[in-house]
Design an enzyme around this catalytic site. Structure first.
Site, PDB file in Angstrom:
ATOM      1  N   HIS A 158      85.802  59.162 -13.213  1.00 61.02           N
ATOM      2  CA  HIS A 158      84.687  59.815 -14.655  1.00 61.02           C
ATOM      3  C   HIS A 158      86.102  60.451 -15.652  1.00 61.02           C
ATOM      4  CE1 HIS A 158      83.983  60.935 -10.399  1.00 61.02           C
ATOM      5  NE2 HIS A 158      83.002  60.703 -11.026  1.00 61.02           N
ATOM      6  N   ASP A 217      75.093  57.749 -14.863  1.00 57.35           N
ATOM      7  CA  ASP A 217      76.156  57.363 -13.516  1.00 57.35           C
ATOM      8  C   ASP A 217      75.682  57.080 -12.606  1.00 57.35           C
ATOM      9  OD1 ASP A 217      78.823  57.395 -12.234  1.00 57.35           O
ATOM     10  OD2 ASP A 217      78.986  59.403 -12.390  1.00 57.35           O
ATOM     11  N   ASP A 225      74.304  51.097  -8.654  1.00 58.51           N
ATOM     12  CA  ASP A 225      73.577  49.760  -8.498  1.00 58.51           C
ATOM     13  C   ASP A 225      71.695  49.570  -8.141  1.00 58.51           C
ATOM     14  OD1 ASP A 225      76.019  49.134  -7.854  1.00 58.51           O
ATOM     15  OD2 ASP A 225      75.655  48.990  -6.454  1.00 58.51           O
TER      16      ASP A 225
HETATM   17  N1  SAM Z   1      80.453  56.628  -9.582  1.00 56.13           N
HETATM   18  C1  SAM Z   1      79.254  56.098  -8.460  1.00 56.13           C
HETATM   19  C2  SAM Z   1      79.435  54.462  -8.405  1.00 56.13           C
HETATM   20  O1  SAM Z   1      79.149  54.088  -9.543  1.00 56.13           O
HETATM   21  O2  SAM Z   1      78.995  53.581  -7.224  1.00 56.13           O
HETATM   22  C3  SAM Z   1      78.371  57.056  -7.856  1.00 56.13           C
HETATM   23  C4  SAM Z   1      77.517  57.871  -8.808  1.00 56.13           C
HETATM   24  S1  SAM Z   1      77.123  58.708  -8.108  1.00 56.13           S
HETATM   25  C5  SAM Z   1      76.782  59.457  -6.227  1.00 56.13           C
HETATM   26  C6  SAM Z   1      74.563  57.931  -8.366  1.00 56.13           C
HETATM   27  C7  SAM Z   1      73.988  58.671  -8.259  1.00 56.13           C
HETATM   28  O3  SAM Z   1      73.159  58.826  -8.672  1.00 56.13           O
HETATM   29  C8  SAM Z   1      73.810  58.346  -6.950  1.00 56.13           C
HETATM   30  O4  SAM Z   1      73.286  60.655  -6.403  1.00 56.13           O
HETATM   31  C9  SAM Z   1      71.945  58.923  -6.839  1.00 56.13           C
HETATM   32  O5  SAM Z   1      71.061  59.268  -5.770  1.00 56.13           O
HETATM   33  C10 SAM Z   1      71.618  58.865  -8.552  1.00 56.13           C
HETATM   34  N2  SAM Z   1      71.032  58.200  -8.680  1.00 56.13           N
HETATM   35  C11 SAM Z   1      69.787  57.004  -8.378  1.00 56.13           C
HETATM   36  N3  SAM Z   1      68.662  56.270  -8.603  1.00 56.13           N
HETATM   37  C12 SAM Z   1      68.525  57.885  -9.711  1.00 56.13           C
HETATM   38  C13 SAM Z   1      67.573  58.054 -10.860  1.00 56.13           C
HETATM   39  N4  SAM Z   1      66.830  57.031 -11.232  1.00 56.13           N
HETATM   40  N5  SAM Z   1      67.397  59.033 -10.648  1.00 56.13           N
HETATM   41  C14 SAM Z   1      68.510  59.557 -10.992  1.00 56.13           C
HETATM   42  N6  SAM Z   1      69.862  60.084 -10.275  1.00 56.13           N
HETATM   43  C15 SAM Z   1      69.522  58.361  -9.591  1.00 56.13           C
END
Ligand code: SAM
Length: 285
Positions: free
Chosen positions: A63, A158, A161
């Site tokens: 972060h 953020d 994958d």
């Molecule tokens: N720092 C962490 C890592 O890279 O492993 C993860 C960060 S955070 C938890 C990732 C977030 O992206 C998840 O909560 C997921 O729900 C969100 N996410 C995935 N696809 C998305 C999308 N198309 N639009 C918005 N958020 C999304």
């Protein structure tokens, strides 16, 4: 007594494991499976579809590196868009800068936010008590498609994958729209996978090639993330105008007086100095 181990497969022949004290919670949402665990070594951690998102012990590295690097290149950033980041760690870090006026955070899965507020208040602590932050529960791909041209100085991707809900955030269309919604001196930082294991390296190259096609400046920087695959992880730095090293404003960033545990402005320069095999892989795309 039996030991309970959480294991994440990194490649056909390698795993990363943590000894678990307790499997705290599990839920299947329309988007993904969310699990929270407690450990002695890493504190609490949570996974999405069986992949580690963050642990309490090392989240500060990720972060700080996603937020401090762009803030040190353009300390005048005022309007920020976070895509994903449901745990709240990225929002918490960027909101430490008093000069930030507005943060829109677009998370596809509201349950990630609500569960992190319950189980991981150390990262989610700023999601409900800072007037500058607005939460949107929708797909980041659709959000940038509809956002106004030039409306943000910084976009922080953020994401998970590129499998499942995160897939759209690694597409040409997404990066093209990010370029459009960024101001003239806008910066895009994205979760850029890892160079080491084959599958991650493939995604690193795919996303670099798409970003390079959309931004005049597209660099990659590295950091050490003990609980991510291989521990060697990358963020992408793409920009319309600024070079992340030549345009570093070290004195201005240091004047913010933000106390960090990992980032400093010397490390900033070093983070962009990549190992030869990584440089070669990125140059080959
Ligand atoms: N720092 C962490 C890592 O890279 O492993 C993860 C960060 S955070 C938890 C990732 C977030 O992206 C998840 O909560 C997921 O729900 C969100 N996410 C995935 N696809 C998305 C999308 N198309 N639009 C918005 N958020 C999304």
């Amino acid at each position: 007594m039996l030991d309970l181990w959480y294991s994440e497969k990194l490649s056909e022949g390698a795993k990363f494991s943590m000894l678990v004290d307790e499997h705290i919670y599990s839920e299947e949402t329309p988007f993904q499976k969310i699990d929270f665990f407690n450990t002695k070594t890493f504190g609490k951690f949570f996974t999405l579809d069986g992949l580690i998102m963050l642990t309490e012990k090392d989240e500060f590295i990720y972060h700080e590196m996603i937020t401090a690097v762009p803030m040190a290149v353009n300390p005048n950033i005022k309007k920020v868009l976070i895509i994903g980041g449901g745990d709240g760690g990225t929002a918490r870090e960027i909101l430490r800068y008093n000069t930030i006026e507005k943060v829109d955070m677009v998370e596809i899965d509201e349950r990630v936010v609500r569960l992190c507020q319950k189980y991981l208040p150390s990262t989610a602590c700023k999601l409900d008590n800072d007037d500058r932050l607005k939460l949107y529960f929708e797909d980041g791909l659709a959000f940038v498609r509809d956002a106004k041209e030039g409306s943000y100085d910084l976009i922080l991707v953020d994401s998970t994958d590129p499998i499942g809900p995160g897939e759209g955030l690694f597409t040409h269309e997404f990066y093209k729209n990010c370029y459009r919604v960024l101001s003239e001196d806008g910066i895009l930082i994205n979760q850029h996978e890892s160079p080491y294991y084959d599958e991650y390296r493939r995604e690193m190259k795919r996303s670099h090639s798409k970003i390079k096609n959309n931004f005049p400046i597209a660099k990659v920087y590295q950091f050490h993330m003990p609980t991510y695959a291989s521990g060697h992880w990358l963020f992408g730095f793409a920009s319309k105008k600024y070079d992340p090293v030549a345009d570093l404003k070290a004195d201005e960033w240091n004047c913010f007086g933000i106390k960090t545990k990992y980032y400093n402005t010397d490390l900033h320069i070093g983070a962009f100095a990549l190992p030869n095999y990584v440089k070669e892989e990125l140059e080959s795309v």
